[in-house]
Write a protein that holds these residues in place. Structure first.
Motif, PDB file in Angstrom:
ATOM      1  N   GLU A  32       0.778  -1.118  -0.089  1.00 22.26           N
ATOM      2  CA  GLU A  32       0.127  -0.097  -0.119  1.00 22.26           C
ATOM      3  C   GLU A  32       0.682   1.308   0.016  1.00 22.26           C
ATOM      4  O   GLU A  32       0.546   2.164  -0.823  1.00 22.26           O
ATOM      5  CB  GLU A  32      -0.936   0.044   1.223  1.00 22.26           C
ATOM      6  N   SER A  33       2.013   1.221   0.719  1.00 20.38           N
ATOM      7  CA  SER A  33       2.743   2.365   0.857  1.00 20.38           C
ATOM      8  C   SER A  33       3.507   2.535  -0.527  1.00 20.38           C
ATOM      9  O   SER A  33       3.731   3.902  -0.951  1.00 20.38           O
ATOM     10  CB  SER A  33       3.900   1.935   2.027  1.00 20.38           C
ATOM     11  N   ILE A  34       4.199   1.506  -0.992  1.00 17.57           N
ATOM     12  CA  ILE A  34       4.829   1.665  -2.072  1.00 17.57           C
ATOM     13  C   ILE A  34       3.965   2.210  -3.426  1.00 17.57           C
ATOM     14  O   ILE A  34       4.146   2.826  -4.291  1.00 17.57           O
ATOM     15  CB  ILE A  34       5.303   0.342  -2.562  1.00 17.57           C
ATOM     16  N   ALA A  35       2.557   1.649  -3.274  1.00 20.55           N
ATOM     17  CA  ALA A  35       1.743   1.884  -4.159  1.00 20.55           C
ATOM     18  C   ALA A  35       1.402   3.526  -4.043  1.00 20.55           C
ATOM     19  O   ALA A  35       1.199   4.286  -5.117  1.00 20.55           O
ATOM     20  CB  ALA A  35       0.387   1.287  -4.169  1.00 20.55           C
ATOM     21  N   GLY A  36       1.414   3.974  -3.010  1.00 20.76           N
ATOM     22  CA  GLY A  36       1.107   5.524  -2.741  1.00 20.76           C
ATOM     23  C   GLY A  36       2.219   6.154  -3.114  1.00 20.76           C
ATOM     24  O   GLY A  36       2.079   7.255  -3.586  1.00 20.76           O
ATOM     25  N   VAL A  37       3.421   5.825  -3.070  1.00 21.81           N
ATOM     26  CA  VAL A  37       4.780   6.364  -3.397  1.00 21.81           C
ATOM     27  C   VAL A  37       4.825   6.688  -5.268  1.00 21.81           C
ATOM     28  O   VAL A  37       4.909   7.582  -5.798  1.00 21.81           O
ATOM     29  CB  VAL A  37       5.901   5.784  -2.915  1.00 21.81           C
ATOM     30  N   TYR A  38       4.445   5.402  -5.814  1.00 25.77           N
ATOM     31  CA  TYR A  38       4.435   5.271  -7.267  1.00 25.77           C
ATOM     32  C   TYR A  38       3.259   6.203  -7.840  1.00 25.77           C
ATOM     33  O   TYR A  38       3.560   7.045  -8.624  1.00 25.77           O
ATOM     34  CB  TYR A  38       3.983   3.780  -7.421  1.00 25.77           C
ATOM     35  N   ALA A  39       2.050   6.347  -6.941  1.00 22.89           N
ATOM     36  CA  ALA A  39       1.000   7.339  -7.515  1.00 22.89           C
ATOM     37  C   ALA A  39       1.494   8.623  -7.404  1.00 22.89           C
ATOM     38  O   ALA A  39       0.936   9.224  -8.272  1.00 22.89           O
ATOM     39  CB  ALA A  39      -0.390   6.976  -6.801  1.00 22.89           C
ATOM     40  N   ALA A  40       2.113   8.971  -6.302  1.00 20.69           N
ATOM     41  CA  ALA A  40       2.616  10.287  -6.013  1.00 20.69           C
ATOM     42  C   ALA A  40       3.519  10.705  -7.326  1.00 20.69           C
ATOM     43  O   ALA A  40       3.582  11.882  -7.634  1.00 20.69           O
ATOM     44  CB  ALA A  40       3.372  10.515  -4.886  1.00 20.69           C
ATOM     45  N   LYS A  41       4.391   9.753  -7.483  1.00 19.03           N
ATOM     46  CA  LYS A  41       5.470  10.253  -8.741  1.00 19.03           C
ATOM     47  C   LYS A  41       4.686  10.411  -9.999  1.00 19.03           C
ATOM     48  O   LYS A  41       4.991  11.208 -10.753  1.00 19.03           O
ATOM     49  CB  LYS A  41       6.379   9.247  -8.715  1.00 19.03           C
ATOM     50  N   GLU A  42       3.777   9.390 -10.193  1.00 18.86           N
ATOM     51  CA  GLU A  42       2.916   9.491 -11.415  1.00 18.86           C
ATOM     52  C   GLU A  42       2.147  10.785 -11.419  1.00 18.86           C
ATOM     53  O   GLU A  42       2.141  11.407 -12.638  1.00 18.86           O
ATOM     54  CB  GLU A  42       2.061   8.336 -11.626  1.00 18.86           C
ATOM     55  N   ALA A  43       1.673  11.124 -10.477  1.00 13.20           N
ATOM     56  CA  ALA A  43       0.717  12.518 -10.420  1.00 13.20           C
ATOM     57  C   ALA A  43       1.692  13.688 -10.544  1.00 13.20           C
ATOM     58  O   ALA A  43       1.291  14.674 -11.161  1.00 13.20           O
ATOM     59  CB  ALA A  43       0.017  12.520  -8.959  1.00 13.20           C
ATOM     60  N   LEU A  44       2.806  13.669 -10.005  1.00  8.31           N
ATOM     61  CA  LEU A  44       3.910  14.809 -10.242  1.00  8.31           C
ATOM     62  C   LEU A  44       4.087  14.867 -11.823  1.00  8.31           C
ATOM     63  O   LEU A  44       4.230  15.812 -12.169  1.00  8.31           O
ATOM     64  CB  LEU A  44       5.128  14.473  -9.298  1.00  8.31           C
ATOM     65  N   SER A  45       4.507  13.586 -12.133  1.00 10.24           N
ATOM     66  CA  SER A  45       4.811  13.811 -13.874  1.00 10.24           C
ATOM     67  C   SER A  45       3.552  14.061 -14.593  1.00 10.24           C
ATOM     68  O   SER A  45       3.962  15.000 -15.570  1.00 10.24           O
ATOM     69  CB  SER A  45       5.098  12.284 -14.388  1.00 10.24           C
ATOM     70  N   LYS A  46       2.306  13.941 -14.269  1.00  9.52           N
ATOM     71  CA  LYS A  46       1.331  14.671 -14.911  1.00  9.52           C
ATOM     72  C   LYS A  46       1.216  16.012 -14.475  1.00  9.52           C
ATOM     73  O   LYS A  46       0.707  16.807 -15.744  1.00  9.52           O
ATOM     74  CB  LYS A  46      -0.055  13.872 -14.310  1.00  9.52           C
ATOM     75  N   ALA A  47       1.328  16.377 -13.376  1.00  6.05           N
ATOM     76  CA  ALA A  47       1.308  17.890 -13.143  1.00  6.05           C
ATOM     77  C   ALA A  47       2.413  18.606 -13.980  1.00  6.05           C
ATOM     78  O   ALA A  47       2.069  20.130 -14.370  1.00  6.05           O
ATOM     79  CB  ALA A  47       1.663  18.253 -11.738  1.00  6.05           C
ATOM     80  N   LEU A  48       3.443  17.836 -14.318  1.00  8.07           N
ATOM     81  CA  LEU A  48       4.644  18.543 -15.025  1.00  8.07           C
ATOM     82  C   LEU A  48       4.102  18.477 -16.427  1.00  8.07           C
ATOM     83  O   LEU A  48       4.877  19.330 -17.441  1.00  8.07           O
ATOM     84  CB  LEU A  48       6.034  18.027 -14.790  1.00  8.07           C
ATOM     85  N   GLY A  49       3.227  17.663 -16.858  1.00 12.13           N
ATOM     86  CA  GLY A  49       2.886  17.690 -18.244  1.00 12.13           C
ATOM     87  C   GLY A  49       3.848  16.555 -18.966  1.00 12.13           C
ATOM     88  O   GLY A  49       3.660  16.555 -20.324  1.00 12.13           O
ATOM     89  N   THR A  50       4.490  15.814 -18.575  1.00 19.73           N
ATOM     90  CA  THR A  50       5.445  15.065 -19.036  1.00 19.73           C
ATOM     91  C   THR A  50       5.172  13.478 -19.242  1.00 19.73           C
ATOM     92  O   THR A  50       5.663  12.569 -19.984  1.00 19.73           O
ATOM     93  CB  THR A  50       6.733  15.271 -18.395  1.00 19.73           C
TER      94      THR A  50
END
Length: 124
Positions: A42-60
């Motif tokens: 669950e924690s790993i999935a949260g970190v993974y989702a956070a990095k994916e969300a950041l990449s989407k906020a960056l538009g990349t």
């Protein structure tokens, strides 16, 4: 300007990747300091989702412009998640500040990232 990114990650997907690739998978998506606290899927999935969300906020998205190791997710003394973004990424995308929220329930992890960008002459 404010940019928002969000992601939802299935915990079972992370569990399957972890079971199949073990430490190799964790080394690919987590910085060393993150791996020491990544005990539960669950924690790993949260970190993974956070990095994916950041990449989407960056538009990349995750790729040549921004990779999993370009940011670190950590918790403060109260347990709230935060982002530490590499200086080269902060400069390249004119990031003034970043906020992160992560939740996991019902076998999914969801993360939302909000970026406040500095005003630049190019966007003015």
């Amino acid at each position: 300007m404010i940019k928002i990114g969000t992601d939802i990650t299935a915990v079972r997907r992370i569990a399957a990747l972890r079971a199949k690739y073990g430490a190799k998978f964790l080394k690919r998506i987590l910085k060393k300091s993150e791996r020491s606290s990544a005990l539960r899927d669950e924690s790993i999935a949260g970190v993974y989702a956070a990095k994916e969300a950041l990449s989407k906020a960056l538009g990349t998205g995750i790729g040549a412009e921004f990779g999993f190791k370009d940011a670190k997710i950590y918790k403060d003394a109260l347990g709230a998640p935060h982002l530490k973004i590499r200086k080269k990424i902060r400069k390249k995308f004119h990031i003034k500040s970043a906020s992160l929220s992560i939740t996991h329930d019902a076998n999914v992890a969801i993360a939302v990232v909000a970026l406040v960008l500095k005003k630049s002459k190019k966007r003015a």
